[in-house]
Design an enzyme around this catalytic site. Structure first.
Site, mmCIF file in Angstrom:
data_model
loop_
_atom_site.group_PDB
_atom_site.id
_atom_site.type_symbol
_atom_site.label_atom_id
_atom_site.label_comp_id
_atom_site.label_asym_id
_atom_site.label_seq_id
_atom_site.Cartn_x
_atom_site.Cartn_y
_atom_site.Cartn_z
ATOM 1 N N HIS A 26 28.774 -14.074 -23.582
ATOM 2 C CA HIS A 26 29.364 -13.420 -24.527
ATOM 3 C C HIS A 26 28.740 -12.451 -25.688
ATOM 4 C CE1 HIS A 26 33.214 -16.229 -23.446
ATOM 5 N NE2 HIS A 26 33.435 -14.865 -22.907
ATOM 6 N N CYS B 23 32.252 -18.966 -31.900
ATOM 7 C CA CYS B 23 33.512 -19.772 -30.576
ATOM 8 C C CYS B 23 34.320 -20.352 -31.213
ATOM 9 C CB CYS B 23 32.446 -20.233 -29.165
ATOM 10 S SG CYS B 23 31.431 -19.323 -29.370
HETATM 11 N N1 ARG Z 1 33.106 -22.799 -21.740
HETATM 12 C C1 ARG Z 1 33.813 -22.029 -22.458
HETATM 13 C C2 ARG Z 1 33.203 -20.143 -21.556
HETATM 14 O O1 ARG Z 1 32.807 -20.416 -20.977
HETATM 15 C C3 ARG Z 1 32.518 -20.922 -23.373
HETATM 16 C C4 ARG Z 1 33.720 -20.412 -24.536
HETATM 17 C C5 ARG Z 1 32.909 -19.771 -26.233
HETATM 18 N N2 ARG Z 1 33.715 -19.211 -26.744
HETATM 19 C C6 ARG Z 1 32.114 -17.320 -27.201
HETATM 20 N N3 ARG Z 1 33.100 -16.819 -28.369
HETATM 21 N N4 ARG Z 1 30.928 -17.145 -26.967
HETATM 22 O O2 ARG Z 1 34.193 -19.693 -22.008
#
Ligand code: ARG
Length: 283
Positions: free
Chosen positions: A182, A276
């Protein structure tokens, strides 16, 4: 009297004055947090998660925001949605407009319903994109520009959909390393004009674009990036960041920011940290 040219130029070691602005955050407690499926390289379904500890760490983050004078609203966690704690992915709220997430993985699809509900209850009509978009995981606001990531989760075609809906220009950035899946794992927005990022997470072209847009950016080292040190929330002065990112914290201090370290080690097991867990509502 003669003017000393050197005195009019920025000097090394001279940090600009930074100012904080009160913010509005949305969070979801990790009451049902576990790692039971694997959708990013940080997740390991065989290593145990201490959910009670995750809740304590999350509560410390919430209290940190409150102590800094910010407002925090919470959404009720839903059993069976273990990643719901990563509120940033719920959508993008900016310029008085809201776009709700369309998740890449079926396991997280149910979360979008809860974030859309919050939007409706708070006077926003949740716009639904046709293409996958994972909210502020991939859409970061810098001043009045959107930076948008693609490569792993958000579909590049959703960049224009969201940008058109919220009425802001967008710069698309390509992510190339699956650990930095991300945009908010690879780039931190520090104020309306300042960012920090980890160059190896981006394609060559996107690295060149970042260098053009942000010549004064802080470039962080691998040691900080690999503890998700860039996954921060800044109010323009105070930068809440993972405590383990000590090198980045020092650079922030040198640049005139105030690093505030928090330990979110349990939530790192799901591949997320400070940012996150935080959806910022930009009015
Ligand atoms: N386990 C989640 C996923 O892989 C983690 C999300 C993390 N969020 C972020 N904004 N980077 O989707």
């Amino acid at each position: 009297m003669t003017m000393d040219i050197a005195a009019t130029e920025p000097r090394a070691g001279f940090a600009p004055i930074r100012t904080a602005r009160p913010r509005r955050y949305l969070m979801t407690a990790p009451t049902f947090f576990t790692v039971e499926y694997v959708i990013n390289p940080w997740m390991d379904a065989s290593s145990p998660v201490d959910t009670a500890r995750a809740v304590t760490q999350w509560e410390t983050l919430r209290q940190t925001y409150l102590a800094l004078g910010h407002s925090v609203e919470v959404i009720d966690p839903i059993p069976g949605l273990p990643d719901m704690v990563y509120a940033a992915n719920g959508g993008t709220v900016v310029n008085g407009r809201a776009a709700v997430a369309r998740f890449a993985h079926a396991e997280r699809a149910g979360e979008a319903v809860a974030y859309a509900d919050w939007m409706r209850r708070n006077g926003y009509e949740p716009f639904e994109t046709r293409h996958v978009n994972e909210g502020q995981g991939d859409f970061l606001t810098v001043g009045d520009v959107l930076l948008a990531g693609y490569g792993f989760r958000t579909d590049r075609r959703a960049h224009d959909e969201v940008a058109a809906h919220v009425g802001l220009p967008v710069a698309s950035l390509q992510l190339v390393d699956p650990r930095f899946y991300h945009l908010d794992t690879a780039l931190a927005v520090l104020d309306d004009a300042t960012v920090a990022y980890y160059p190896p997470a981006f394609s060559e072209e996107s690295r060149a674009a970042l260098a053009r847009m942000f010549p004064g950016a802080i470039q962080v080292a691998s040691a900080d990036a690999y503890v998700l040190g860039l996954n921060v929330v800044s109010d323009g002065l105070n930068v809440v960041l993972p405590a383990a990112a000590t090198g980045f914290a020092e650079e922030l201090t040198r640049a005139g920011f105030r690093p505030v370290g928090v330990d979110l080690s349990e939530l790192l097991k799901g591949g997320g940290s400070v940012k996150c867990c935080t959806l910022e509502v930009f009015s």
